[in-house]
Design an enzyme around this catalytic site. Sequence first.
Site, short mmCIF file in Angstrom:
data_model
loop_
_atom_site.label_atom_id
_atom_site.label_comp_id
_atom_site.label_asym_id
_atom_site.label_seq_id
_atom_site.Cartn_x
_atom_site.Cartn_y
_atom_site.Cartn_z
N ASP A 21 0.25 71.87 23.36
CA ASP A 21 -0.80 72.36 22.27
C ASP A 21 -1.25 73.81 22.83
OD1 ASP A 21 -2.74 72.65 20.51
OD2 ASP A 21 -4.12 71.37 21.86
N ASN A 23 -3.88 75.62 20.92
CA ASN A 23 -4.86 76.08 20.36
C ASN A 23 -6.08 75.00 20.64
OD1 ASN A 23 -4.19 74.25 18.50
ND2 ASN A 23 -3.97 75.47 16.88
N ASP A 25 -6.43 71.87 19.40
CA ASP A 25 -6.78 70.91 18.63
C ASP A 25 -6.39 69.71 18.95
OD1 ASP A 25 -4.07 71.31 17.99
OD2 ASP A 25 -4.57 71.80 16.07
N ASP A 29 2.38 72.24 19.13
CA ASP A 29 2.88 72.93 18.12
C ASP A 29 3.86 73.94 18.44
OD1 ASP A 29 1.37 75.03 19.83
OD2 ASP A 29 -0.58 74.30 18.72
N ASP A 98 15.68 68.23 12.47
CA ASP A 98 15.73 67.05 11.85
C ASP A 98 16.08 67.24 10.45
OD1 ASP A 98 15.42 64.07 12.29
OD2 ASP A 98 14.20 64.67 13.94
N ASP A 199 18.35 61.75 9.95
CA ASP A 199 17.53 60.71 10.28
C ASP A 199 18.32 59.57 9.23
OD1 ASP A 199 14.94 59.52 11.16
OD2 ASP A 199 14.65 59.21 8.81
N GLU A 254 21.87 59.73 12.70
CA GLU A 254 21.22 58.58 13.18
C GLU A 254 21.80 57.40 12.22
OE1 GLU A 254 16.95 56.72 14.00
OE2 GLU A 254 17.17 57.74 12.28
N HIS A 326 12.44 59.34 20.74
CA HIS A 326 10.88 59.31 19.91
C HIS A 326 10.60 57.85 19.68
CE1 HIS A 326 13.59 60.06 16.88
NE2 HIS A 326 12.51 59.93 15.98
N ASP A 327 11.74 57.18 19.26
CA ASP A 327 11.52 55.82 18.79
C ASP A 327 11.70 54.76 19.81
OD1 ASP A 327 11.03 56.53 15.98
OD2 ASP A 327 13.10 56.61 15.63
#
Length: 556
Positions: A21, A23, A25, A29, A98, A199, A254, A326-327
């Site tokens: 990150d 900024n 939040d 990003d 992706d 995907d 995928e 990520h899965d």
Amino acid sequence: MTKTWWKESVVYQIYPRSFQDSNGDGIGDIPGIISRLDYLQTLGVDVIWLCPVYQSPNDDNGYDISDYQSIMSDFGTISDWEKLLEGLHSRGMKLIMDLVVNHSSDEHAWFVESRKSKDNPYRDYYIWRDGKDGKEPNNWSSFFSGSAWKKDEATGQYFLHLFSSKQPDLNWDNEKVRREVYDMMTWWLDKGVDGFRMDVINLISKVQQLPDAAGEGKYNFGGDYFMNGPRIHEFMQEMNREVLSKYDIMTVGETPGVTPEEAALYVGEDRGELNMVFQFELMDIDSGNGKWDVCPWKLTDFKRIMSKWQTGLAGKGWNSLYLNNHDQPRMVSRFGNDGIYRKESAKMLATLLHTLQGTPYIYQGEELGMTNVKFGSIEEYQDIETHNMYKEFVEAGHPVEQIMNSIYIKGRDNARTPMQWDATANGGFTSGTPWLQVNPNFTVINAEEALNDPDSVFHYYRKLIEFRKRNEIVVYGDFKELLEQDERIYAYTRTLGEQRLLVVLNFFADETVFALPDSVRYGSAERVFGNYELSPGFDLNELKLRPYEAQVFTLV
């Protein structure tokens, strides 16, 4: 086998929400990624695969896209993206994006129009059907639990969503949809992107009659009617002809549920479809009755699956090599030992991935030996799949303790906890409140510590990547498994012309002994890589292996 840059590359997957990150939040990003490009260059990777950064309502963390040609404000701007691409290219790295085109968001302009009326010009961009006997058009279940259909009150019809109800499936049988997708892909390629990770791409062709799925439940898995469907290869060859073949790019699909035989149709060098696919056979090794029914896995099964894919695509197509993403849960927690032997087992698993034939994929934090996480309650988890399962299992009467244990082992948030950069607050990921809590072990496991420790998992990865680049045999050599029935050791040879490599991996915390089979003849052996030092007088006929030991030898 033709030689190409993408076969010789190592890919690093970035999940942007959790990487860095910039900024405060609490959300990673694109400017944050840019600030870490030197780190990636030091690691030595060639290609960055960026998970979706497109405009999205974020129902499924960006895999529900409402505008394919703009950047989600959480992540930055198109100008930030252009700076990222320039920063990668100037460092000799490439970027793949992706491509999520089995479905869009229900907030995409196409679907907003599609649901207005049955005669809207965009109606046929999605899959609409009348109900049957006052119920859904068929009994298919969603990947995210419940029915794969949602009734839209405006017209009284149902739309298909194989994933979340906010992710309606696109109708690929409509030529206009395909043309829209190809135009969008061309737009990104003309901007300089170096390829796509696609995907669930093997789900885009559905059997038009949409028959009921077999099974005893209210809703049942209908994969027989949408996985590797009737027109899938027609669509992939058209996509290649219209778009992919016009650029020097890398493509990986995928493809859940494919066998090596089916994969060869997608990646055969004479087929004109994709460069490689992600297969999921290994990812189901510890699943009993579905993903959440966790079962122990056996090394002989692990080896059988890995070796089957090595030999099944040999001379036909190219493999992708990964043990987490990520899965999926963190590989050191799933296939290694995330306690006392975390570093040794992380290095051993890395040795496996980087000495097989195929393109290795590193998931962010893997190179640090990041582990699974155990949050105290379901409220601390963010993943939609996890929450849907929890609700369904609680209503079915499963004990909460048992449900939480399955989440600890298999939940997708294991991979999505923020990147652990240093020992400061939130692991250096953000100065604000992170969107998902950082794994509490960040004070011990982090990039700053790893960069300063010459014996770290990070530096082992760096040397492995260098080793693969310097030795063509690792990329292009033939594979042959040894000791298939051994329940502790995975061993194999790689052969290219007169060159031979022997890889020996101990998958467990117990010491064991490796004895080279009589069928493998050699004059001399030199140890060239490993996660433990070896004494000069080693004997391949009686090699004592320490916990999670990995050794690579040249045989002459």
